[in-house]
Write an enzyme that holds these catalytic residues in place. Sequence first.
Site, PDB file in Angstrom:
ATOM      1  N   CYS A 142       0.837  -1.209   0.000  1.00 43.27           N
ATOM      2  CA  CYS A 142       0.000   0.000   0.000  1.00 43.27           C
ATOM      3  C   CYS A 142       0.875   1.264   0.000  1.00 43.27           C
ATOM      4  CB  CYS A 142      -0.910  -0.019   1.227  1.00 43.27           C
ATOM      5  SG  CYS A 142      -2.060   1.378   1.247  1.00 43.27           S
ATOM      6  N   CYS A 155       0.278  -0.016  10.362  1.00 39.23           N
ATOM      7  CA  CYS A 155      -0.147  -1.017   9.376  1.00 39.23           C
ATOM      8  C   CYS A 155       0.987  -1.861   8.798  1.00 39.23           C
ATOM      9  CB  CYS A 155      -0.912  -0.325   8.253  1.00 39.23           C
ATOM     10  SG  CYS A 155      -1.689  -1.529   7.143  1.00 39.23           S
ATOM     11  N   ARG A 187     -17.967  -3.451  17.853  1.00 38.81           N
ATOM     12  CA  ARG A 187     -17.197  -4.685  17.593  1.00 38.81           C
ATOM     13  C   ARG A 187     -15.865  -4.691  18.331  1.00 38.81           C
ATOM     14  NH1 ARG A 187     -17.007  -4.852  12.135  1.00 38.81           N
ATOM     15  NH2 ARG A 187     -19.093  -5.697  12.230  1.00 38.81           N
ATOM     16  N   CYS A 222       0.204   4.691   7.129  1.00 41.76           N
ATOM     17  CA  CYS A 222      -0.460   4.504   8.435  1.00 41.76           C
ATOM     18  C   CYS A 222       0.504   3.768   9.386  1.00 41.76           C
ATOM     19  CB  CYS A 222      -1.756   3.728   8.253  1.00 41.76           C
ATOM     20  SG  CYS A 222      -2.774   4.426   6.923  1.00 41.76           S
TER      21      CYS A 222
END
Length: 330
Positions: free
Chosen positions: A70, A77, A277, A74
Amino acid sequence: MPFPVMQIAAAGCVSKDSPKPKSWTVAKVQALFDLPFNDLLYQAQQVHRAHFDANSVQRSTLLSVKTGGCSEDCGYCSQAARHHTGLEKESLLEIDEVVAAAQAAKEKGASRFCMGAAWRGPKDKDLDQVSEMIRAVKALGLETCVTLGMLKDGQAEKLKDAGLDYYNHNLDTAPEFYGNIVTTHSQADRFDTLNKVRAAGIHVCCGGIVGMGETRAGRAGLIAELANLDPPPESVPINNLVPVPGTPLASASPIDPFEFVRTIAAARISMPNSLVRLSAGRQEMSDELQALCFLAGANSIFYGDKLLTTGNPEAGRDEKLFERLGLNAV
Ligand code: SAM
Ligand code: DTB
Ligand code: SF4
């Protein structure tokens, strides 16, 4: 009158029919975090019971349909190309592989299948292939969710046409802390995609990560931002950072587990109608800590032995835990 009941009445969310409070200020959310633990959990339980069956937990299974490489930075990540995490980059999966994984998830009892791609955002050609995946998974009778990064005009409508139920796109952390974690896009970009998703009539799955070195005020800031979305997200994943070697956050200090439970409780109280969640980080949690998260109002989990690139409890461990706690999977 007992103290916690007054607290709930003040928050305006004790009854099913009461309207969503107009705004959750950071101070108001932080006041929840600052309550004695037992008072906070009592309040969260009351809100939870007023809006949901207290013993039901929804289960979603994740699949990484395009892994690694990617362009974004971030800090948490494993899939950012610039982080040397040893992750093997993979191209978009074939539809048969996705259908086989979704079928297996359905047989194990998941009700939603979430497909993730490590993109800044999808190209139109990618979107056509993901749309085929959504159609095929939907045809199995599962709810569908995808997380593909930022969307351009017209892409959310294509996903809606394919039958997409949920789009996951997290705000991740408080606005003032976002730039410490990500520099290649802004939180304003995230809001832009969330608006496109809503406008297309797709349900929003939006949450964040804790344990990245943020303060309690930062956690309250994230929860307030989520609760002030209008309407609040239908699903709110709360992730505990999984520190991945090779990422800038590999040696972040873990947060106090009770602080994680407080974050779940604050999400439950401020977003009474949302599925909250208990997301990444569950593999490292004891059964007792997970039970406290359910008591604090978590009513959804990721189910299956893998998240996107990191581990998650085996289905068998979850089944035993549900049995011990008398929880029903829905
Ligand atoms: N590229 C897409 C995006 O950024 O929205 C989708 C994939 S991204 C992996 C989905 C979410 O997973 C992130 O927003 C973050 O909240 C969570 N996440 C990623 N890595 C994590 C980690 N190491 N620990 C906890 N949560 C993580
Ligand atoms: C979300 O909030 N958590 C999930 C899902 N949305 C896509 C992803 C968690 C990823 C954890 C790290 C990994 O496995 O790479
Ligand atoms: Fe990871 Fe998504 Fe950020 Fe890419 S955009 S680095 S996949 S969290």
